[in-house]
Design a protein around this motif. Sequence first.
Motif, PDB file in Angstrom:
ATOM      1  N   LYS A 192       0.816  -1.218   0.000  1.00  0.00           N
ATOM      2  CA  LYS A 192       0.000   0.000   0.000  1.00  0.00           C
ATOM      3  C   LYS A 192       0.845   1.262   0.000  1.00  0.00           C
ATOM      4  O   LYS A 192       0.332   2.347  -0.297  1.00  0.00           O
ATOM      5  CB  LYS A 192      -0.958  -0.010   1.192  1.00  0.00           C
ATOM      6  N   THR A 197      -3.244   2.981  -2.676  1.00  0.00           N
ATOM      7  CA  THR A 197      -4.579   2.579  -3.114  1.00  0.00           C
ATOM      8  C   THR A 197      -5.254   3.707  -3.868  1.00  0.00           C
ATOM      9  O   THR A 197      -5.833   3.509  -4.945  1.00  0.00           O
ATOM     10  CB  THR A 197      -5.443   2.188  -1.900  1.00  0.00           C
ATOM     11  N   ARG A 208      -9.943  -4.345  -4.578  1.00  0.00           N
ATOM     12  CA  ARG A 208      -9.585  -4.897  -3.280  1.00  0.00           C
ATOM     13  C   ARG A 208      -8.967  -6.282  -3.460  1.00  0.00           C
ATOM     14  O   ARG A 208      -9.178  -6.942  -4.481  1.00  0.00           O
ATOM     15  CB  ARG A 208     -10.825  -4.993  -2.387  1.00  0.00           C
ATOM     16  N   VAL A 209      -8.211  -6.683  -2.454  1.00  0.00           N
ATOM     17  CA  VAL A 209      -7.622  -8.023  -2.484  1.00  0.00           C
ATOM     18  C   VAL A 209      -8.742  -9.048  -2.618  1.00  0.00           C
ATOM     19  O   VAL A 209      -9.746  -8.994  -1.918  1.00  0.00           O
ATOM     20  CB  VAL A 209      -6.801  -8.283  -1.210  1.00  0.00           C
ATOM     21  N   GLU A 224       1.089 -12.091  -0.058  1.00  0.00           N
ATOM     22  CA  GLU A 224       1.893 -10.872  -0.168  1.00  0.00           C
ATOM     23  C   GLU A 224       1.969 -10.384  -1.610  1.00  0.00           C
ATOM     24  O   GLU A 224       1.849  -9.185  -1.880  1.00  0.00           O
ATOM     25  CB  GLU A 224       3.304 -11.128   0.375  1.00  0.00           C
ATOM     26  N   GLU A 227      -1.487  -9.018  -2.871  1.00  0.00           N
ATOM     27  CA  GLU A 227      -1.760  -7.661  -2.397  1.00  0.00           C
ATOM     28  C   GLU A 227      -0.966  -6.643  -3.206  1.00  0.00           C
ATOM     29  O   GLU A 227      -1.487  -5.585  -3.592  1.00  0.00           O
ATOM     30  CB  GLU A 227      -1.414  -7.530  -0.918  1.00  0.00           C
ATOM     31  N   THR A 230      -2.595  -6.283  -6.599  1.00  0.00           N
ATOM     32  CA  THR A 230      -3.845  -5.526  -6.503  1.00  0.00           C
ATOM     33  C   THR A 230      -3.575  -4.037  -6.448  1.00  0.00           C
ATOM     34  O   THR A 230      -4.229  -3.246  -7.146  1.00  0.00           O
ATOM     35  CB  THR A 230      -4.626  -5.960  -5.249  1.00  0.00           C
ATOM     36  N   GLN A 231      -2.607  -3.648  -5.637  1.00  0.00           N
ATOM     37  CA  GLN A 231      -2.276  -2.223  -5.524  1.00  0.00           C
ATOM     38  C   GLN A 231      -1.699  -1.689  -6.839  1.00  0.00           C
ATOM     39  O   GLN A 231      -1.940  -0.544  -7.222  1.00  0.00           O
ATOM     40  CB  GLN A 231      -1.287  -2.010  -4.380  1.00  0.00           C
TER      41      GLN A 231
END
Length: 474
Positions: A192, A197, A208-209, A224, A227, A230-231
Motif C-alpha cells: 500500500k 490505493t 480490493r484483495v 503478499e 496484495e 492488486t495495488q
Amino acid sequence: MAFLRFFTIIILLNFSVIISAISLNADEPLNILLITADDMGMQLGCYRDTAAKTPRLDTLAKRSRLFENAYVAQASCSPSRSAMFTGLYPHTNGQYGLLNAGVGFQIHEKLYDKTIPALLKEAGYTTGISGKLHVGPEKTFPFDERIRGDSRDVKVIAKKIGEFFKASNGPFFFMANYSDPHVYGRSPRPPKEAFPTQYKGIPKSPLRVGEVSAFPFQKLDHPEEIERITQYYNACSRFDAGVGLLLDELQASGHSEDTLILFVSDHGPPFYRGKTTCYEAGAKVPMLLHWPGKFEKADRSPALVSTVDILPTFLEAAGIQKDVHTQGRSLSTSLDPAQCRNTLATEFHYHGSSPFFPRRSIRNERYKLIHNLLANEKSARTSVDGDAAYELVMKDPEQSSEMRQAYQRAATPPEYELYDLKSDPWEFKNLFDDPDHQTIKAQLLSSLQQWQEETEDPLLTQEGIQSMSRYEKQ
C-alpha cells in the motif's frame, strides 16, 4: 429552371470550398501527443485483461490501431525512452542504463539535434513535456515548455497541459509522462506504500484483495504478492483516469481532430520476470495509435513493432522529409503485411550501475530466442523495485519444480533460452536443447547475428563487452 441552375452552382461552389478546405487541412502537419506510462504492462481491458479497470484507454482503443506485439528496445526506463527519442537502440544511442545511475549514461553528442523534439522544433513545432524526461543530457532536449510537478496528481497535470494545448498557435508536440504505475519511492515498501490505493482520491473505486489474480508471467498465488499486484492495478487505474482527463483537455482545446495520439509504456511491470528482463512481461508493452487519416477506428494489428518506430512515425505525420538515421520504420507500414517485420529484437545492458548483465533477444511470429552474454560469469537481478517474488518461491517447498526452475533460470540463466510463445506465452519451458526445435533455433541464431551486424552492435565482440562493462560499479 434558371433558379435551379443558380442553386446548383451555389451548391457546387460550396462543395468546392469544402473540398479545398479539406485539401488545405490535409497539407497541414498534425499535432502530436505522446503519452507514456511508467512500468505499465498489458494490464488494460482493451488487451483482454478482465481485472483491469481502464475505461478511458479502452475508449481510445476504439478509435485507434491497437498493436498486439509492441516491444520496447530495453526494459529499463532511461534506455527505453532514449530509443523513443532517437529511433535507435540503446547500444547505438549510448543510453545504456538509467540516467541517475551515477556513471554517466547518456546519448551520444552527435544525436543531440536528432531527437524527436529537436527535429520537430526545427520544423516549426512548439514542443512541451510533463513529468520525467530521464534521458541525458536533459538540457540538450529543446522543449519550449517543461511542466513540472507531481505527475501522479493527474487532475492538476491535466489542467496544466490543457493550458499548453490552448496556447499553441501552430502545430505542437507534447510528451505527457506519468509516474503511475511505477512504485512510490525507492526503498522496498509494503504494497500500500509502494502503490498507494488512492492518490488525491483517484481511482474513485479501487480494487480490493480478492478481485485480482496472480500475474500469468509469475503464477505466484501468495498473499503478499497478490496484495502487491492488486495495488499495482489501482495505480494502472489512476493512470487511466489521468489519460481521460488529458484527452478531455485536448477536446476542450479544439485539437481532438487534428492530433495524432500515441500511447505506450516504457516497459512492463516492476515485478520479477518483468521489468529489467528480455522476457515478454518486461519488453512487451501496450501501444495504441490514433492517427487522423490512417488509424481512426478500432483495429488490431499483429505486426511486430518497436518503440524505435516512434520517431519515423512522427516525422511522417509531420511531413518532415529530412534524412535521419533510424533503426525503426514508420508505423504506417503496419497497414501492409508485406512491409511488416519477420523478426524483432530487444536488448538489455544495465538498469542502475550494476549488475552488468547484457542480453539480446529476437522473436519471429511464434518463437523467441534470448542470448545471455555473460551467463557463465554473472547472475541477473533477483528482485526489482522491492518485489519479493523470487524469495517467496525459492523458500516455499510447496512450489512446483516448474516454478522453481523458471524463477532460478531468470536469476542465473543459461547462455541461450528458446521459447514457443504460442504454447508457452510466458516463457516457462526452455526449448533450446530440445531436439525437435533445432531448426528454429538455428534460424533465430542467424537472425540475431544478422541484426547485431546490421546495427553495429558493440557487444558482438569481447572487446565491446569489456568496454561497456567499465560502467559497472562493484
